[in-house]
Design a protein around this motif. Structure first.
Motif, PDB file in Angstrom:
ATOM      1  N   VAL A  70     -19.280 -14.402 -19.172  1.00 21.99           N
ATOM      2  CA  VAL A  70     -18.983 -13.999 -17.788  1.00 21.99           C
ATOM      3  C   VAL A  70     -17.860 -12.962 -17.743  1.00 21.99           C
ATOM      4  CG1 VAL A  70     -18.292 -14.827 -15.503  1.00 21.99           C
ATOM      5  CG2 VAL A  70     -19.675 -16.307 -16.993  1.00 21.99           C
ATOM      6  N   ALA A  71     -18.106 -11.905 -16.996  1.00 20.21           N
ATOM      7  CA  ALA A  71     -17.062 -10.896 -16.733  1.00 20.21           C
ATOM      8  C   ALA A  71     -16.720 -10.910 -15.253  1.00 20.21           C
ATOM      9  CB  ALA A  71     -17.553  -9.513 -17.132  1.00 20.21           C
ATOM     10  N   LEU A  72     -15.446 -10.726 -14.945  1.00 22.90           N
ATOM     11  CA  LEU A  72     -15.000 -10.610 -13.554  1.00 22.90           C
ATOM     12  C   LEU A  72     -15.028  -9.144 -13.133  1.00 22.90           C
ATOM     13  CD1 LEU A  72     -11.818 -12.894 -13.441  1.00 22.90           C
ATOM     14  CD2 LEU A  72     -13.889 -13.163 -12.054  1.00 22.90           C
ATOM     15  N   ILE A  73     -15.567  -8.910 -11.957  1.00 26.10           N
ATOM     16  CA  ILE A  73     -15.524  -7.563 -11.387  1.00 26.10           C
ATOM     17  C   ILE A  73     -14.967  -7.691  -9.981  1.00 26.10           C
ATOM     18  CG2 ILE A  73     -16.871  -5.554 -10.712  1.00 26.10           C
ATOM     19  CD1 ILE A  73     -18.781  -6.287 -13.002  1.00 26.10           C
ATOM     20  N   SER A  74     -13.785  -7.143  -9.798  1.00 24.61           N
ATOM     21  CA  SER A  74     -13.055  -7.280  -8.541  1.00 24.61           C
ATOM     22  C   SER A  74     -13.101  -5.957  -7.772  1.00 24.61           C
ATOM     23  CB  SER A  74     -11.606  -7.665  -8.855  1.00 24.61           C
ATOM     24  OG  SER A  74     -10.793  -7.488  -7.713  1.00 24.61           O
ATOM     25  N   THR A  75     -13.013  -6.047  -6.453  1.00 28.59           N
ATOM     26  CA  THR A  75     -12.824  -4.819  -5.673  1.00 28.59           C
ATOM     27  C   THR A  75     -11.448  -4.832  -4.994  1.00 28.59           C
ATOM     28  OG1 THR A  75     -14.013  -5.864  -3.838  1.00 28.59           O
ATOM     29  CG2 THR A  75     -15.257  -4.330  -5.224  1.00 28.59           C
ATOM     30  N   ALA A  76     -10.500  -5.530  -5.608  1.00 20.61           N
ATOM     31  CA  ALA A  76      -9.168  -5.675  -5.003  1.00 20.61           C
ATOM     32  C   ALA A  76      -8.192  -4.574  -5.429  1.00 20.61           C
ATOM     33  CB  ALA A  76      -8.592  -7.047  -5.349  1.00 20.61           C
ATOM     34  N   GLY A  77      -8.671  -3.570  -6.157  1.00 22.51           N
ATOM     35  CA  GLY A  77      -7.735  -2.535  -6.601  1.00 22.51           C
ATOM     36  C   GLY A  77      -6.718  -3.081  -7.588  1.00 22.51           C
ATOM     37  N   LEU A  78      -7.174  -3.952  -8.487  1.00 24.18           N
ATOM     38  CA  LEU A  78      -6.288  -4.555  -9.488  1.00 24.18           C
ATOM     39  C   LEU A  78      -6.242  -3.675 -10.738  1.00 24.18           C
ATOM     40  CD1 LEU A  78      -7.689  -8.212  -9.242  1.00 24.18           C
ATOM     41  CD2 LEU A  78      -5.581  -7.354  -8.206  1.00 24.18           C
ATOM     42  N   HIS A  79      -5.143  -3.752 -11.459  1.00 22.81           N
ATOM     43  CA  HIS A  79      -5.056  -3.053 -12.751  1.00 22.81           C
ATOM     44  C   HIS A  79      -3.850  -3.547 -13.537  1.00 22.81           C
ATOM     45  CE1 HIS A  79      -1.841  -0.440 -11.098  1.00 22.81           C
ATOM     46  NE2 HIS A  79      -2.584  -0.376 -10.024  1.00 22.81           N
ATOM     47  N   ARG A  80      -3.822  -3.146 -14.798  1.00 24.06           N
ATOM     48  CA  ARG A  80      -2.665  -3.492 -15.628  1.00 24.06           C
ATOM     49  C   ARG A  80      -1.420  -2.814 -15.055  1.00 24.06           C
ATOM     50  NH1 ARG A  80      -2.713  -0.976 -20.157  1.00 24.06           N
ATOM     51  NH2 ARG A  80      -4.491   0.313 -19.617  1.00 24.06           N
ATOM     52  N   ARG A  81      -0.278  -3.431 -15.245  1.00 28.31           N
ATOM     53  CA  ARG A  81       0.952  -2.918 -14.658  1.00 28.31           C
ATOM     54  C   ARG A  81       1.198  -1.448 -15.027  1.00 28.31           C
ATOM     55  NH1 ARG A  81       5.093  -4.775 -12.012  1.00 28.31           N
ATOM     56  NH2 ARG A  81       4.308  -6.905 -12.060  1.00 28.31           N
ATOM     57  N   GLY A  82       0.915  -1.072 -16.244  1.00 35.34           N
ATOM     58  CA  GLY A  82       1.205   0.306 -16.650  1.00 35.34           C
ATOM     59  C   GLY A  82       0.080   1.289 -16.360  1.00 35.34           C
ATOM     60  N   ASP A  83      -1.002   0.819 -15.815  1.00 34.66           N
ATOM     61  CA  ASP A  83      -2.163   1.674 -15.576  1.00 34.66           C
ATOM     62  C   ASP A  83      -1.963   2.517 -14.319  1.00 34.66           C
ATOM     63  OD1 ASP A  83      -4.640   2.721 -16.083  1.00 34.66           O
ATOM     64  OD2 ASP A  83      -5.640   0.776 -16.242  1.00 34.66           O
ATOM     65  N   ARG A  84      -2.870   3.508 -14.140  1.00 32.93           N
ATOM     66  CA  ARG A  84      -2.779   4.387 -12.969  1.00 32.93           C
ATOM     67  C   ARG A  84      -3.051   3.612 -11.687  1.00 32.93           C
ATOM     68  NH1 ARG A  84      -7.504   7.251 -13.310  1.00 32.93           N
ATOM     69  NH2 ARG A  84      -8.152   5.639 -14.757  1.00 32.93           N
ATOM     70  N   PRO A  85      -2.205   3.760 -10.679  1.00 32.82           N
ATOM     71  CA  PRO A  85      -2.510   3.140  -9.385  1.00 32.82           C
ATOM     72  C   PRO A  85      -3.788   3.744  -8.803  1.00 32.82           C
ATOM     73  CG  PRO A  85      -0.237   3.915  -9.455  1.00 32.82           C
ATOM     74  CD  PRO A  85      -0.913   4.474 -10.675  1.00 32.82           C
ATOM     75  N   PHE A  86      -4.442   2.995  -7.950  1.00 33.63           N
ATOM     76  CA  PHE A  86      -5.568   3.565  -7.211  1.00 33.63           C
ATOM     77  C   PHE A  86      -5.006   4.518  -6.159  1.00 33.63           C
ATOM     78  CE2 PHE A  86      -7.652  -0.076  -9.084  1.00 33.63           C
ATOM     79  CZ  PHE A  86      -8.916   0.427  -9.395  1.00 33.63           C
ATOM     80  N   GLU A  87      -5.563   5.730  -6.131  1.00 30.71           N
ATOM     81  CA  GLU A  87      -5.026   6.742  -5.212  1.00 30.71           C
ATOM     82  C   GLU A  87      -5.963   7.067  -4.060  1.00 30.71           C
ATOM     83  OE1 GLU A  87      -3.780  10.181  -7.405  1.00 30.71           O
ATOM     84  OE2 GLU A  87      -1.884   9.237  -7.971  1.00 30.71           O
ATOM     85  N   GLY A  88      -7.257   6.751  -4.207  1.00 32.64           N
ATOM     86  CA  GLY A  88      -8.182   7.127  -3.142  1.00 32.64           C
ATOM     87  C   GLY A  88      -9.487   6.383  -3.259  1.00 32.64           C
ATOM     88  N   LEU A  89     -10.492   6.935  -2.627  1.00 30.94           N
ATOM     89  CA  LEU A  89     -11.796   6.271  -2.532  1.00 30.94           C
ATOM     90  C   LEU A  89     -12.827   7.007  -3.384  1.00 30.94           C
ATOM     91  CD1 LEU A  89     -11.725   5.701   1.331  1.00 30.94           C
ATOM     92  CD2 LEU A  89     -11.233   4.012  -0.450  1.00 30.94           C
ATOM     93  N   SER A  90     -12.494   7.226  -4.650  1.00 30.72           N
ATOM     94  CA  SER A  90     -13.374   8.045  -5.487  1.00 30.72           C
ATOM     95  C   SER A  90     -14.383   7.222  -6.270  1.00 30.72           C
ATOM     96  CB  SER A  90     -12.530   8.885  -6.449  1.00 30.72           C
ATOM     97  OG  SER A  90     -11.738   8.036  -7.252  1.00 30.72           O
ATOM     98  N   GLY A  91     -14.333   5.898  -6.169  1.00 31.70           N
ATOM     99  CA  GLY A  91     -15.329   5.083  -6.871  1.00 31.70           C
ATOM    100  C   GLY A  91     -14.973   4.784  -8.314  1.00 31.70           C
ATOM    101  N   ASP A  92     -13.744   5.126  -8.718  1.00 33.07           N
ATOM    102  CA  ASP A  92     -13.342   4.850 -10.096  1.00 33.07           C
ATOM    103  C   ASP A  92     -12.942   3.382 -10.265  1.00 33.07           C
ATOM    104  OD1 ASP A  92     -11.205   5.330  -8.414  1.00 33.07           O
ATOM    105  OD2 ASP A  92      -9.890   6.065  -9.984  1.00 33.07           O
ATOM    106  N   TYR A  93     -12.811   2.961 -11.511  1.00 35.99           N
ATOM    107  CA  TYR A  93     -12.435   1.575 -11.768  1.00 35.99           C
ATOM    108  C   TYR A  93     -11.416   1.506 -12.894  1.00 35.99           C
ATOM    109  CZ  TYR A  93     -15.882   1.907 -15.578  1.00 35.99           C
ATOM    110  OH  TYR A  93     -16.572   2.296 -16.692  1.00 35.99           O
TER     111      TYR A  93
END
Lengths: 153, 245
Positions: free
Chosen positions: A39-62
């Protein structure tokens, strides 16, 4: 309570107008018993590792979230200010139930937890997420995932 | 969310999902979904309630063993402490911290900024205590003082340098707003002998009783007066909840 008819009008109107596609076909994939599923989790909560790039917009990236991540390393930069974040602040499982999944593996209810999990920015137009989602399917196959558990926010 | 499930299932990945907005899921018709009646932001139910979270997970995963779909199952069991399921029940929580307030001989914005600075200073020890205890914070990029500086300087004079973030300024403003609210919650939640406010009580406090809430509304108004589209959008949608606007 997340019922449109019980929300304030401003919020109800906002959610009622989010893009909501319909599909002519209804794909359906069979798999092994739950006790053998990975099982893999797929969230749409805009979560990421602390050092990763913040979500900046609605471009469909993950963002990719390693399976051995700990609560203190998972943060959220979802754009919206219209949902509760205090639950996640108290207990990450209320949004990203990785501890619960690990327990279900120990109980033998599911087979294993994936090596990687993923998070999108919810509220993105689904059309903008389609190509990312199709690429993601290849990564999931590569990780031998046969159950994607999608968790909204 | 439902569209993602459709795309993945089309690519031969079996999916199951939690649904928070039933109307959306019923329209999109993803392969398998469990609708839950929980608050937006809490798809697994109640923080700290592992038994409830487990039950939600098990019900959602069990849909994978159904013979055919699309399936949209409704959660039908009671959950949480009494009263949580009735949105009309006012939550009772009062912040035990009484903030000092600045003198009256300043402009309204200056007084607001001074009051917010005091709040940050007075909440900081509680936040530090909480972080030491839990080892975890939802603050992402902006330390509380840096978030306050960015928001207050922008409210006074417009765009300024955001040292904690080198991306677009509109994104920096949003991240600073999110981080400083996370700081406020973790500070009040960590005081000894009390329980954290629920989300309704926290929102009421932030938006109606703190200088931060008023400062964020001032930042929003400034954003709305900008010609930059990203700042206008940020002001319109991303700083103050629709229900508080």
């Amino acid at each position: 309570m997340a019922r449109l008819d019980q929300m304030a009008e401003s919020m109800r109107a906002h959610l009622a107008h989010l893009p909501c596609p319909t599909f002519a076909d209804h794909p359906w994939v069979e798999g092994p018993p739950l006790s053998q599923r990975r099982v893999a989790l797929i969230s749409t909560a805009g979560l990421h590792r602390r050092g990763d790039r913040p979500f900046e917009g609605l471009s469909g990236d993950y963002r990719v979230i390693p399976g051995d991540i700990e609560a203190g390393d998972l943060v959220m930069t979802h754009l919206s200010t219209n949902f509760d974040r205090t639950g996640f602040q108290q207990d990450w499982n209320v949004m990203f139930p990785l501890d619960r999944l690990r327990e279900l593996v120990r109980e033998g209810f599911i087979g294993s937890v994936a090596a990687y999990h993923y998070s999108f920015m919810g509220a993105t137009d689904p059309a903008a997420m389609e190509s990312s989602a199709r690429n993601l399917a290849g990564l999931l196959h590569g990780d031998r995932v046969d159950a994607a558990l999608l968790v909204p926010v | 969310m439902g569209a993602l499930a459709h795309y993945l299932e089309t690519e031969r990945v079996a999916t199951t999902q939690i649904s928070l907005i039933r109307e959306h899921t019923a329209t999109i018709q993803p392969p398998r979904a469990l609708w839950v009646p929980f608050e937006l932001g809490r798809p697994l139910g109640v923080p700290g309630d592992a038994a409830l979270q487990r039950k939600v997970l098990v019900k959602t995963l069990e849909l994978l063993e159904a013979p055919a779909g699309p399936l949209l199952l409704d959660w039908s069991e009671p959950y949480g402490p009494a009263g949580d399921q009735d949105a009309s029940t006012p939550s009772v929580w009062a912040c035990p911290i009484t903030f000092s307030r600045p003198p009256e001989d300043q402009s309204e914005l200056d007084r607001l900024i001074a009051a917010c600075r005091s709040e940050v200073t007075e909440l900081r020890p509680w936040y530090d205590l909480g972080l030491k205890t839990s080892g975890r914070t939802a603050v992402v990029r902006f330390e509380p003082e840096a978030a306050f500086d960015l928001l207050s300087q922008y409210a006074v004079k417009g765009e300024v340098a955001a040292e904690s973030y080198d991306g677009p300024f509109a994104v920096a403003l949003r991240l600073a707003a999110q981080d400083i609210k996370a700081f406020y919650f973790e500070a009040v939640a960590s005081r000894p002998g009390g329980s954290p406010p629920d989300s309704a009580a926290f929102n009421r406090w932030i938006w109606h009783e703190t200088a931060l809430g008023q400062l964020l509304k001032a930042v929003k108004e400034r954003c709305l007066s900008e010609t930059d589209e990203a700042l206008r959008q940020t002001g319109a949608l991303l700083l103050v909840p629709l229900e508080q606007a």
